[in-house]
Design a protein around this motif. Sequence first.
Motif, short mmCIF file in Angstrom:
data_model
loop_
_atom_site.label_atom_id
_atom_site.label_comp_id
_atom_site.label_asym_id
_atom_site.label_seq_id
_atom_site.Cartn_x
_atom_site.Cartn_y
_atom_site.Cartn_z
N PHE A 15 3.10 19.41 -7.65
CA PHE A 15 3.75 18.67 -8.71
C PHE A 15 2.65 18.68 -9.76
CE2 PHE A 15 4.83 15.03 -11.12
CZ PHE A 15 6.01 15.56 -11.55
N THR A 16 1.41 18.31 -9.37
CA THR A 16 0.24 18.19 -10.29
C THR A 16 -0.10 19.42 -10.99
OG1 THR A 16 -1.30 17.66 -8.70
CG2 THR A 16 -0.45 15.81 -9.45
N HIS A 42 9.60 20.38 -6.80
CA HIS A 42 8.94 19.31 -7.69
C HIS A 42 9.66 17.87 -7.90
CE1 HIS A 42 7.17 23.32 -9.04
NE2 HIS A 42 6.09 22.48 -8.21
N PHE A 43 10.98 17.97 -8.06
CA PHE A 43 11.87 17.07 -8.57
C PHE A 43 12.92 16.91 -7.77
CE2 PHE A 43 13.08 14.17 -12.28
CZ PHE A 43 12.11 13.59 -12.53
N LEU A 48 14.18 11.53 -4.72
CA LEU A 48 13.66 10.58 -6.16
C LEU A 48 14.58 9.45 -6.29
CD1 LEU A 48 12.49 13.01 -8.69
CD2 LEU A 48 10.88 11.84 -6.88
N THR A 57 6.20 7.28 -10.13
CA THR A 57 4.70 8.03 -10.05
C THR A 57 5.04 9.56 -10.99
OG1 THR A 57 3.89 6.92 -8.25
CG2 THR A 57 3.07 8.85 -8.75
N LYS A 58 6.04 9.93 -10.62
CA LYS A 58 6.00 11.54 -11.20
C LYS A 58 6.25 11.20 -12.58
CE LYS A 58 7.23 14.27 -7.28
NZ LYS A 58 7.88 15.43 -6.66
N GLU A 61 3.28 10.99 -14.51
CA GLU A 61 2.29 12.03 -14.35
C GLU A 61 2.94 12.87 -15.57
OE1 GLU A 61 -0.03 13.16 -12.41
OE2 GLU A 61 -0.15 12.26 -10.48
#
Length: 313
Positions: A15-16, A42-43, A48, A57-58, A61
């Motif tokens: 993800f990062t 990622h999502f 989530l 957190t995401k 970011e």
Amino acid sequence: MKLSICTDVMGDLSFTDMLDKCVKLGVEGIEMTGGGWSRAPHFRADELLADKGLLKTKLKEIEARGLEIAALNCSANPLDPGDMGKRHRKEMEQTIRLAGEIGIKTIVTMSGLPEAAPGDSVPNWLVYTKSWPDEMPERDRYQWEDRAFPLWHDLVKLAKEVGVEKYALENFSAMLVWSPETLFRLRNEVGASVGMNLDPSHLMWMGADPIASARALGPAIHHCHGKDTRIERGLADVNGLLELKDVTDVANRSWNYVAVGAGHDLQWWKEFFSVVRMVGYNGWVSLEMEDFTMSTNAGIQSSIDALQATISR
């Protein structure tokens, strides 16, 4: 208009790392996938919704890098008569609920494609005349009135409940909505919250003119994908444009998805975006990179360069 990217093409990155690459590419937004056919990690909407700490957190970011979420994407077939249809509908609904929770107003998805008659076990794309043979009118009626309309009435209701304003249905093949005409057939039944994710690449191989399509759609354009198609000289002339070869068999296909500018030149793209803007759309343009004729990184960078040079600001 602002430039974003569909993050599926970076599904092999963390993800990062994916976010850092988006910053380096110079895009302003990201179109994140919540489920459906995508395998990008990622999502995911289910994760989530179940873990609000991870979601927070995401989002931090993303914000820390100056990026925005352009839309949530759940490309899927919620009308498939089998187990996949049930799973896809659930994941679409999860994506919608997630969008409502984080204030995202647009869902990019697909209309779905059902079976042609009760009891059939596979989806059936009816693209021949609906007047012959004799059973075709009933098959067409069944797909739309018995299957698609009830689903989309329910999804429109859900969107209103959670605060999602727009569905952007990709004009993809093997879906009930694959053209402006079919989009308006659904939109006229369920309401103006259903519009099109105008993806010119599919219209190109279907033989349509995406610039004319944009004029016809007008305010029904709810999102736009930046994606190109090249009709392959010599092959399309022999075999036509109905192509069943694997998308990786690029040398033998009648057409291929290619990096933006490798199928239509930049003057064409300038006119396309100019007309899209002229008819009222001033939202995100998301690069969707599916060019198998070159490396992924080269295709992304080439497409970014072309879109940055042609989208209407």
